[in-house]
Design a protein around this motif. Structure first.
Motif, PDB file in Angstrom:
ATOM      1  N   PHE A  98       0.829  -1.204   0.000  1.00 59.05           N
ATOM      2  CA  PHE A  98       0.000   0.000   0.000  1.00 59.05           C
ATOM      3  C   PHE A  98       0.860   1.249   0.000  1.00 59.05           C
ATOM      4  CE2 PHE A  98      -0.932   3.310   3.109  1.00 59.05           C
ATOM      5  CZ  PHE A  98      -1.872   4.050   2.395  1.00 59.05           C
ATOM      6  N   SER A  99       1.893   1.263   0.853  1.00 59.26           N
ATOM      7  CA  SER A  99       2.711   2.467   1.020  1.00 59.26           C
ATOM      8  C   SER A  99       3.503   2.814  -0.230  1.00 59.26           C
ATOM      9  CB  SER A  99       3.672   2.281   2.202  1.00 59.26           C
ATOM     10  OG  SER A  99       4.645   1.281   1.916  1.00 59.26           O
ATOM     11  N   LEU A 100       3.715   1.849  -1.119  1.00 60.77           N
ATOM     12  CA  LEU A 100       4.473   2.121  -2.332  1.00 60.77           C
ATOM     13  C   LEU A 100       3.701   2.995  -3.315  1.00 60.77           C
ATOM     14  CD1 LEU A 100       6.101  -1.378  -2.964  1.00 60.77           C
ATOM     15  CD2 LEU A 100       7.154   0.659  -1.959  1.00 60.77           C
ATOM     16  N   PHE A 101       2.374   2.971  -3.248  1.00 62.65           N
ATOM     17  CA  PHE A 101       1.570   3.790  -4.165  1.00 62.65           C
ATOM     18  C   PHE A 101       1.713   5.284  -3.869  1.00 62.65           C
ATOM     19  CE2 PHE A 101      -0.548  -0.335  -4.718  1.00 62.65           C
ATOM     20  CZ  PHE A 101      -0.578  -0.401  -6.104  1.00 62.65           C
ATOM     21  N   PRO A 102       1.528   5.739  -2.617  1.00 63.09           N
ATOM     22  CA  PRO A 102       1.789   7.165  -2.358  1.00 63.09           C
ATOM     23  C   PRO A 102       3.252   7.532  -2.580  1.00 63.09           C
ATOM     24  CG  PRO A 102       1.318   6.003  -0.308  1.00 63.09           C
ATOM     25  CD  PRO A 102       0.964   5.078  -1.430  1.00 63.09           C
ATOM     26  N   ALA A 103       4.179   6.598  -2.313  1.00 61.94           N
ATOM     27  CA  ALA A 103       5.591   6.894  -2.556  1.00 61.94           C
ATOM     28  C   ALA A 103       5.840   7.127  -4.044  1.00 61.94           C
ATOM     29  CB  ALA A 103       6.469   5.745  -2.044  1.00 61.94           C
ATOM     30  N   TRP A 104       5.224   6.323  -4.898  1.00 62.37           N
ATOM     31  CA  TRP A 104       5.378   6.520  -6.336  1.00 62.37           C
ATOM     32  C   TRP A 104       4.745   7.837  -6.784  1.00 62.37           C
ATOM     33  CZ3 TRP A 104       8.486   5.056  -9.886  1.00 62.37           C
ATOM     34  CH2 TRP A 104       8.176   5.285 -11.236  1.00 62.37           C
ATOM     35  N   HIS A 105       3.624   8.192  -6.170  1.00 62.38           N
ATOM     36  CA  HIS A 105       2.996   9.486  -6.467  1.00 62.38           C
ATOM     37  C   HIS A 105       3.937  10.628  -6.090  1.00 62.38           C
ATOM     38  CE1 HIS A 105      -0.090  12.506  -7.023  1.00 62.38           C
ATOM     39  NE2 HIS A 105       0.014  12.887  -5.757  1.00 62.38           N
TER      40      HIS A 105
END
Length: 325
Positions: A98-105
């Protein structure tokens, strides 16, 4: 604040209260676990929609993060209902993808602004850094629930670092970014704003502080104490700016109260950090880990991050004309 945000946060609060009633709260690891879960269940649902309130700026990664967040938080909650081990870590690891999605954003936003934007738009750098801290905190969480030490650090400090990166890293950086956005609204050019010179160094220290405070204990005692003192000054600057903004550009009386009280709690929490730093020089003077958990952990989590998230969420889009400064 949208109705869906309110529903998600209230639902998370119910689950969080159920954890408190289920776990044996006299055990220190359970106390830290409940403190940690306040972030994914209550705080992050409040803050995530404020990262990109405008639809045109929302990437697919960001939309996916908002969609998956409640489910990921529920799965992680289950990890604290069983002893640390492989099964517990299996539930906790759900927080990492889950945390990788905001990090990619955040990476996408960095690329759009370029190197100059990192400095020129320091408030957006705070927002981006907040999202990048989530996977770091998720890794510390997974290690804690697996029962593994990290970088020579053992429990309860492994789980405390997961707490640190979610509240000081994600929460502190994002709240600073939200304040910086409102500060920019007060004046089109930062050099004409009497509070701009306070925000810029404060924001920089707040963004770098979480990494510094985890790394420096392995470097030197002087670096650790100096970092704590500088970070306390930075948060004091943010508290001053928050109170000023609450009075200047926030139309809601309830939002003003939340932000002003959060600023007061912020200063109180940092006083505990300074006392702890002093205790490193004078053994027996500073608070122990239980006292730090009570005075700094909970004050920072609920008094500062939660009330700030609630205040900026209630304030919503700025509708009050910015003052001439």
């Amino acid at each position: 604040m949208s109705a869906s945000t309110v529903v998600r946060s209230l639902f998370g609060m119910v689950i969080w209260m159920a954890l408190i009633l289920t776990l044996q709260m006299e055990e220190r690891m359970n106390q830290i676990g409940v403190l940690f879960m306040f972030a994914p269940l209550v705080v992050i649902p409040l803050l995530m929609p404020q990262i990109e309130p405008r639809t045109e700026n929302q990437t697919q990664a960001y939309k996916t993060a908002v969609f998956l967040q409640p489910l990921a938080a529920l799965i992680v909650s289950a990890s604290f209902l069983i002893p640390a081990g492989v099964l517990s870590a299996t539930f906790a690891i759900a927080w990492l993808p889950f945390s990788l999605f905001p990090a990619w954003h955040a990476i996408t936003r960095f690329r759009k602004r370029g190197l100059m934007g990192v400095i020129g738009d320091i408030e957006e750098t705070c927002v981006n850094a907040a999202m990048l801290y989530l996977p770091i905190g998720a890794i510390w969480l997974a290690a804690s629930r697996l029962g593994l030490p990290m970088l020579g650090i053992e429990e309860p400090n492994v789980l405390l670092n997961a707490v640190h990166f979610h509240f000081a890293g994600f929460g502190g950086s994002l709240v600073a970014g939200l304040a910086g956005r409102r500060l920019r609204q007060m004046s089109g050019r930062r050099q004409r704003n009497p509070y701009g010179w306070v925000f810029f160094p404060s924001a920089g220290l707040i963004v770098l502080g979480p990494l510094w405070m985890v790394a420096v204990p392995n470097i030197s005692l002087l670096a650790e104490i100096g970092g704590a003192l500088l970070l306390g000054v930075a948060y004091a600057g943010l508290a001053l700016i928050t109170i000023r903004l609450a009075l200047a550009v926030v139309p809601s009386r309830l939002a003003q109260i939340c932000l002003a009280v959060s600023a007061i709690f912020l200063v109180g929490g940092m006083l505990a950090v300074w006392a702890n730093a002093a205790g490193r020089l004078v053994p027996g003077f500073g608070p122990n880990i239980s006292q730090m958990l009570a005075f700094h952990g909970w004050v920072n989590a609920i008094g500062f991050v939660f009330l700030s998230a609630l205040g900026w969420g209630i304030a919503g889009e700025n509708k009050k004309p910015p003052p001439v400064v």
